[in-house]
Structure formats: structure tokens, C-alpha cells
Design an enzyme around this catalytic site. Structure first.
Site, PDB file in Angstrom:
ATOM      1  N   TYR B  51       0.807  -1.348  -0.022  1.00  0.00           N
ATOM      2  CA  TYR B  51      -0.116  -0.032  -0.172  1.00  0.00           C
ATOM      3  C   TYR B  51       0.910   1.245  -0.062  1.00  0.00           C
ATOM      4  O   TYR B  51       1.908   1.445   0.697  1.00  0.00           O
ATOM      5  CB  TYR B  51      -0.781   0.088   1.135  1.00  0.00           C
ATOM      6  CG  TYR B  51      -2.011  -1.110   1.128  1.00  0.00           C
ATOM      7  CD1 TYR B  51      -3.361  -0.503   0.903  1.00  0.00           C
ATOM      8  CD2 TYR B  51      -1.596  -2.365   1.620  1.00  0.00           C
ATOM      9  CE1 TYR B  51      -4.227  -1.513   0.732  1.00  0.00           C
ATOM     10  CE2 TYR B  51      -2.712  -3.312   1.508  1.00  0.00           C
ATOM     11  CZ  TYR B  51      -4.017  -3.091   1.129  1.00  0.00           C
ATOM     12  OH  TYR B  51      -4.978  -3.997   1.016  1.00  0.00           O
ATOM     13  N   GLU B  52       0.219   2.196  -0.678  1.00  0.00           N
ATOM     14  CA  GLU B  52       1.396   3.530  -0.775  1.00  0.00           C
ATOM     15  C   GLU B  52       1.725   4.205   0.618  1.00  0.00           C
ATOM     16  O   GLU B  52       2.513   4.917   0.497  1.00  0.00           O
ATOM     17  CB  GLU B  52       0.772   4.443  -1.856  1.00  0.00           C
ATOM     18  CG  GLU B  52      -0.528   5.234  -1.391  1.00  0.00           C
ATOM     19  CD  GLU B  52      -1.166   6.000  -2.530  1.00  0.00           C
ATOM     20  OE1 GLU B  52      -0.823   5.790  -3.662  1.00  0.00           O
ATOM     21  OE2 GLU B  52      -2.192   6.895  -1.987  1.00  0.00           O
ATOM     22  N   SER B  53       1.001   3.765   1.429  1.00  0.00           N
ATOM     23  CA  SER B  53       1.296   4.386   2.787  1.00  0.00           C
ATOM     24  C   SER B  53       2.754   4.159   3.446  1.00  0.00           C
ATOM     25  O   SER B  53       3.127   4.552   4.200  1.00  0.00           O
ATOM     26  CB  SER B  53       0.581   4.079   3.960  1.00  0.00           C
ATOM     27  OG  SER B  53       0.214   2.536   3.886  1.00  0.00           O
TER      28      SER B  53
END
Lengths: 292, 259
Positions: B51-53
Site C-alpha cells: 500500500y502506498e502508505s
């Protein structure tokens, strides 16, 4: 032109109240970055900016969420620089949309990027470089509307690459888990772009869950040394409704509730009056919110 | 014909089946995240969810509401900063598959998640914007797109090109020197579309049970190309449905159980 080494612009960390920190470090017309990537979002500091009625701010954030909705709807913001503006998993930011679509409460200037571009802009600022470089933006419509996205040829391979100017906020505001009494700041979990945002800024405010005698940080923990941060303020729960790993979980129910609170202008304005403008600090905000 | 599952469930299950076990997968929030987690809990247990987090190898037991929920960082193999995520991992070419949603899509699988109607400066609807989607579309080895199929979404001309698919078709993507191959399938609640090998124009290759080709053509805002042999998607298995429903129920409980 080479800028000052960034540390020359700072004092050593001083532990103050949040109200004093915002009063001394955020001025009308400033470029302000309140960073946080779904985790550790500096809500309490954002509230205080609204409470103190700061205006004409240029606000930077990769993922402006509910706190930017509050700032925009309260008329604090002149310009927004961002790459994803929504209520994660819920939908629109209604106050951001109302400002862009219908100029309420005032027109808002928009500078729009993609995430990789924003990350490169902060990293360039932290590195005291004039611009960041990345393989991005090629063939997309953002380049038609944002003239701060340029393309350069790699001097070694000739590859076409995107260049974006460094972020140099007047002040960066973040929330972290802990600080010690000297002002060394420690955070963990999803740490986003906060380190870069603090190092890129002229001034900084860090709110923390707690101030402790000893961080007991293992080597390689993300620690911002006291001599690169400005104000350090203890605000328990100050990232609500986002979360602080190790302290409390994300309040997804509040993010869903925000959709109703923010949908129309009157409900939003009344909610902000009652919960933010008529409360003296974050602790009182939480008491009013919980009906105590 | 009455079915014992919804078209949204069929879409999520059809999308999940496209995921190969073991592939590093960059996941967008919403439908892509549901499909990716369904795949991980059924046929593709070793899928690496990114996930881009900054969470790499996340193993959530409930679907995250945001891209950076605590559930993701607590279960991840590694959590990295955002500049590192985009520079070293995504741009670094380490992600085999990207999985995106969209508000609008065109016949070359370019997508819009920025504005609808009006002008860019004064849009009728201001959407959240690019986020990480355009880098995912550019850099992942290949890209899957999932969205509901209707004329408002499947348009002749995008109001804004947020993330590049196959641009103007043919070799227009490879001429732009983007690292990844671009979209390889679009999975909707009606069927599956795949780009033609040469023209790159999206072509209907599969319809789901109970859906006709005419229906898909009618819900598409351009003259949709149809493959000579259109397959029919296998209906959901009992296990797929049970796992998906269980995931959705646990998620609803977890997100409501606060405050």
C-alpha cells in the site's frame, strides 16, 4: 543561489503549549505544511490554527484530509498544494470541493501534483536542492495545468525526466508519539514524509502524545534531534480522529461522520463554532465532542 | 435467471482471480483492496500486498478504510517512508502488478480520477486527484483496473487524463518510454475487457453469468470492440463467496465498532 544551511534558521527545541507554538510560528500568509499520511495527522495543531483565525495560508499536504477541510471551510486558506484530496475510504472533502467548485467561503488557488512528485519536492527541500527529479507525469494532463512541473534531459543517458521545485515551507507541523525533555522527537509506524517536511521547513512545530525522560529509542528509529525542531508540545490524543500507533486506533467512524457534518455549509459552520472556535484547547474539544 | 450473488461480488471475485500467487502487488483503496485481500485469502496466499502508505507485505484481516490504517503497518513485513516507497520500490521497478480503480476510463484504458465536467479550474465535480495512481500506472510491470460498468464511467473522451494506460493506442505507450506494460485487463461488474495486442483498444473478452454482450455494448460510451469468442466468467465458487462475505462483514463490524 544556495540557501542558508537550514539549521541556521532554527532555535533549539523549546517545549511550549500548542497555543503559544501556533501564535509564535504560524503567521498570516505563511506557507504551512501539516503532514501525516493517514497516521499521526496533526489535528490538534490544525484546530488551533482555526481557533486563532490565521488567514491567507498556502497549505501543502500530500493527502489533505479532514483537517484541511476544516481549515478551508473556515476561510484560513488562500492556496492548496496537494496530490490527493479526499476523505480516505469515505469519499469527497466537501469543503475543499465547495471552495474549488463554488468559491465558498472564498476562491482557492490549486497547485496539483502526483504523490511521487510531492515526495520528491519535500526530499529536495530537505536536501537543500532547488528541485527534485523523478520518472513521472509523462503523458498526463497535470502537466497542462501545473507549470511548475517541467521536463529535463538526463545529462548522462538523455532520458526525459520530470523536475519539480523543492518545497520550502515557512513552517511544518507534525504529530509524533514521543519526545524527551530536551525535545528529541521519536515516531514509528507509517512515518510518511514528515522527516523530510520538517527538514525542508524554516520552522517546525511537533505535537506529541507524551514527553518522557528517556525515549529508549533503538538505533535507526526515526528520531528528529532536538536541534532541528522548533516547538514541541504535549497534546495527548492530538492526532484524533487519525491514529497514533501504540496509543490509539484510527477512528474510522468519525471519518464517516465527517461526511454528514461537512456536507452543507450551515451544519459545518455550526459544528466548527461549537467544537473548535468555542473551545479553548484540544482537551476541551474532546470533552464537547464526547458530550461530557 | 436469479443468481445467489451480486454483480459487485462477481466483479471483486473476477478481479481477484487475475492475481498470481507470490507477485508483489501495489494496491489502491476500495475495490482493488477488496479483490487483493480476497485473492490472498483464497488462491494466492503468498501475494505481497503493498500500500502506498509505505506498508510492504501487509496482511490485514479486515479491509482497511484508509490506505494507511494501523492494521496495515502492524501486519507488514516492512514499513518505509513515503519518499522511499515511491523512489526505491515503485520507481525502482520492484512491483509486478498494480491494481487501480477509476472514475472514468476510455477505450485505451487511460483513467481519470481528477475532475468531471466543467473545466479543470471550475469543475462540476472535483475528485480527489492522482495520488499514487499515475506512478502505479507508469511503473508497475502490468496494471489491472476495476470499476463498475456504465456510460458515465466508460467514456469516449476523458474529462482529464490522470493516469496513462495505452494513451492513443498502438505503440503510443512504448514511445513514451514508460517502464511498465500498462493495463492488461479491466474487470467490471458486467465482464472483462482486454487491450487488443496491436491496437491496444479495449476489447470485450468475457461476460459474467446472466450478462449479454449487447448489454455491455449499451453500457459503454464508445463503439465497443467485441472479441470473436466471448467467454462466460465462471460463477463464484462457494468458497470465494464465503471468504468475500466474511471479509466484508468483519470489515463493517470493525469500522462501525468505534466511537
Amino acid at each position: 543561489m544556495i540557501g542558508f544551511p537550514s539549521w541556521q534558521n532554527r532555535g533549539l527545541a523549546h517545549i511550549t503549549t500548542l497555543s503559544q507554538a501556533i501564535r509564535e510560528s504560524v503567521h498570516d500568509g505563511d506557507v504551512v505544511a501539516l503532514e501525516g499520511f493517514t497516521h499521526l495527522i496533526p489535528y490538534a495543531a490544525g484546530h488551533e490554527i482555526v481557533r486563532q483565525g490565521k488567514k491567507d495560508l498556502t497549505v501543502i499536504r500530500m493527502t489533505p484530509d479532514v483537517i484541511y477541510d476544516m481549515l478551508i471551510g473556515s476561510g484560513c486558506v488562500k492556496k492548496i498544494v496537494f496530490s490527493w484530496g479526499g476523505n480516505p475510504g469515505v469519499g469527497s472533502l466537501h469543503r475543499l470541493r465547495d471552495a474549488v467548485e463554488k468559491d465558498w467561503p472564498k476562491p482557492i488557488e490549486v497547485e496539483e501534483h502526483a504523490h511521487a512528485g510531492m515526495a520528491a519536492m519535500y526530499a529536495a527541500g530537505a536536501a537543500n536542492l532547488p528541485f527534485g527529479v523523478l520518472r513521472g507525469y509523462i503523458g498526463t494532463d497535470l502537466t497542462k495545468y501545473n507549470n511548475r512541473i517541467k521536463f529535463i534531459d538526463c545529462p548522462f543517458t538523455g532520458e526525459k525526466l520530470a523536475a519539480v521545485p523543492a518545497h520550502r515551507p515557512d513552517v511544518t507541523v507534525i504529530h509524533a508519539q514521543k519526545a524527551d525533555r530536551k525535545g528529541n522527537v521519536q515516531m514509528w509506524g507509517v512515518v510518511g514524509v514528515q522527516k523530510e517536511a520538517v527538514l525542508a521547513a524554516k520552522r517546525s512545530i511537533v505535537t506529541v502524545e507524551e514527553i518522557v525522560d528517556d525515549l529508549q529509542a533503538p538505533p535507526n528509529a526515526v528520531v528528529l534531534p532536538y536541534w532541528v525542531v522548533g516547538h514541541v508540545c504535549e497534546v495527548k490524543g492530538g492526532a484524533f480522529p487519525s491514529y497514533a500507533q501504540g496509543y490509539y486506533a484510527r477512528n474510522n467512524a468519525f471519518y464517516k461522520r465527517w461526511d454528514d457534518i461537512s456536507k452543507d455549509r450551515e451544519t459545518f459552520t455550526a459544528w466548527m463554532e461549537k467544537h473548535i472556535k468555542n473551545t479553548k484547547d484540544f482537551a476541551e474539544f474532546k470533552r464537547v465532542l464526547e458530550g461530557k | 435467471m436469479s443468481l445467489n450473488y451480486t454483480s459487485d461480488e462477481m466483479m471483486t471475485i473476477a478481479a481477484a482471480r487475475k492475481i498470481r500467487n507470490g507477485a508483489p502487488l501495489f494496491v489502491g483503496i476500495g475495490l482493488p483492496s477488496a479483490a487483493a485481500n480476497l485473492a490472498r485469502q483464497t488462491h494466492a496466499p503468498d501475494t505481497i500486498l503493498i500500500y502506498e502508505s509505505g506498508t510492504i507485505g501487509a496482511k490485514p484481516s479486515v479491509l482497511p478504510l484508509s490506505i494507511g490504517d494501523g492494521e496495515l503497518s502492524e501486519t507488514a513485513d516492512a514499513v518505509v517512508s513515503i519518499p522511499e516507497m515511491f523512489a526505491y520500490w515503485l520507481q525502482g521497478g520492484r512491483v509486478a502488478l498494480g491494481f487501480l480503480g477509476a472514475a472514468q476510463i476510455d477505450k485505451y484504458a487511460n483513467i481519470n480520477s481528477t475532475v468531471i465536467g466543467g473545466t479543470y479550474q471550475k469543475p462540476k465535480v472535483r475528485l480527489p486527484g492522482a495520488g499514487g495512481a499515475q506512478e502505479i500506472a507508469a511503473n508497475c510491470g502490468e496494471v489491472l483496473i476495476t470499476l463498475r460498468h456504465n456510460k458515465r464511467a466508460f467514456v469516449e473522451k476523458l474529462d482529464f487524463l490522470t493516469s496513462g494506460g495505452h494513451f492513443e493506442g498502438g505503440d503510443s505507450r512504448s514511445k513514451r518510454n514508460l517502464p511498465g506494460r500498462g493495463p492488461t485487463a479491466v474487470i467490471t461488474d458486467l465482464g472483462i475487457l482486454e487491450p487488443h495486442p496491436e491496437t491496444k483498444e479495449l476489447t470485450l473478452t468475457n461476460v459474467h453469468q446472466g450478462v449479454t454482450v449487447e448489454q455491455v455494448v449499451a453500457e459503454t460510451g464508445w463503439a465497443l470492440k467485441v472479441a470473436e469468442q466471448v467467454g462466460t466468467t465462471e460463477p463464484p465458487t462457494e468458497r470465494e463467496l464465503a471468504v468475500l462475505r466474511d471479509l466484508n462483514e468483519r470489515t463493517a463490524r470493525a469500522h462501525a465498532g468505534q466511537q
